[in-house]
Write a protein that holds these residues in place. Structure first.
Motif, PDB file in Angstrom:
ATOM      1  N   LYS A  30      -0.753   6.421  -6.379  1.00  0.00           N
ATOM      2  CA  LYS A  30      -1.796   7.870  -5.744  1.00  0.00           C
ATOM      3  C   LYS A  30      -3.566   7.751  -5.448  1.00  0.00           C
ATOM      4  N   ARG A  44      -3.408  12.590  -6.155  1.00  0.00           N
ATOM      5  CA  ARG A  44      -1.764  12.808  -5.716  1.00  0.00           C
ATOM      6  C   ARG A  44      -1.265  11.890  -4.878  1.00  0.00           C
ATOM      7  N   SER A  47       2.254  11.187  -0.191  1.00  0.00           N
ATOM      8  CA  SER A  47       3.413  12.472   0.112  1.00  0.00           C
ATOM      9  C   SER A  47       2.447  13.487  -0.601  1.00  0.00           C
ATOM     10  N   ASN A  48       2.387  14.084  -1.516  1.00  0.00           N
ATOM     11  CA  ASN A  48       1.751  15.580  -1.988  1.00  0.00           C
ATOM     12  C   ASN A  48       0.555  15.467  -1.442  1.00  0.00           C
ATOM     13  N   HIS A  50      -1.022  16.844   1.601  1.00  0.00           N
ATOM     14  CA  HIS A  50      -0.778  18.250   2.751  1.00  0.00           C
ATOM     15  C   HIS A  50      -2.579  18.344   3.430  1.00  0.00           C
TER      16      HIS A  50
END
Length: 194
Positions: A30, A44, A47-48, A50
Motif C-alpha cells: 500500500k 491504497r 492498483s486502486n 486512480h
C-alpha cells in the motif's frame, strides 16, 4: 534422478516464501495518498489509485456532486444555468413569503430543510425563451412560481407533480394575480392571453 544429499536433508520440502517482498509479484504494498476532496491521508494499493482518490463514500459523493454538474455531466448539452434576469430575485422572495417559507407540496419548512425552499416555475423559463412573443423574464410572476423542497422540486421537474396540482396550491388572493401583464395560467399550466 534425485540428488541423494537433498533427499536426505529434505531441503527440497521447504515451500518458497511467497509473502510480502519475497513474492515474485510484489509491487511495494500500500501507498499513502491524499484524498482529493478532504485532504486526509489514506492507504491504497497502487492498483486502486486512480485519477481521483476519495477516502470515504461521503467524500466520493461530494466529489460526484461537484464533478458531474454542468459541463462535467455526461448528458450536458450546454446552457440553462445562466442568471434568470431582471425581476427574478423580487418574485422569488415574494413567492417564499406567500408560501410561508415552506414546500407547498409536502409542507417541509425552511428550518427543517436547513435552507429556503427552491422556487419552481410552473411554466418553465425555457418555454418562455422558446416562444417568439416572450422573453426569459416574462416567466417571473407570482402566479407562475411555487416554493418546493429539493425532493418535490425534482419531482415537479420530472413531471411527477403536475402543473395543475401546483396551481391549486397557489393562494391567488395573496399572490396579487397577474403582475406582468402577459396573461394568466390555465389550470393545466398553459399561458392564457387576456
Amino acid at each position: 534422478m534425485y540428488c541423494p544429499s537433498c533427499v536426505e536433508n529434505e531441503s527440497w520440502r521447504d515451500p518458497p516464501k511467497l509473502e510480502g517482498s519475497d513474492h515474485p509479484r510484489w509491487n511495494g504494498g500500500k501507498v499513502a495518498v491524499d484524498c482529493d476532496v478532504c485532504g486526509d491521508s489514506v492507504e491504497r494499493y497502487p492498483s486502486n489509485v486512480h485519477e481521483i482518490v476519495c477516502c470515504s463514500e461521503d467524500c466520493r459523493g461530494q466529489w460526484l456532486s461537484e464533478a458531474f454538474t454542468g459541463e462535467g455531466h455526461p448528458n450536458w448539452t450546454g446552457g440553462g444555468n445562466e442568471a434568470y434576469g431582471k425581476g427574478w430575485a423580487t418574485v422569488r422572495e415574494a413567492a417564499l413569503e406567500r408560501d410561508g417559507y415552506r414546500c407547498v407540496n409536502c409542507g417541509a419548512t425552511s428550518d427543517e430543510l436547513g435552507r429556503n425552499p427552491d422556487v419552481h416555475h410552473i411554466v418553465p423559463v425555457r418555454a418562455f425563451v422558446a416562444a417568439e412573443a416572450h422573453e426569459k423574464t416574462d416567466a417571473h410572476f407570482l402566479e407562475n412560481v411555487v416554493s418546493l423542497c429539493i425532493a418535490c422540486h425534482r419531482k415537479a421537474e420530472f413531471g411527477r407533480i403536475s402543473a395543475a396540482t401546483l396551481l391549486e396550491t397557489i393562494d391567488v388572493s395573496r399572490s396579487g394575480g397577474d403582475q406582468n401583464g402577459f396573461g394568466r395560467l390555465a389550470p393545466a399550466g398553459e399561458m392564457v392571453r387576456e
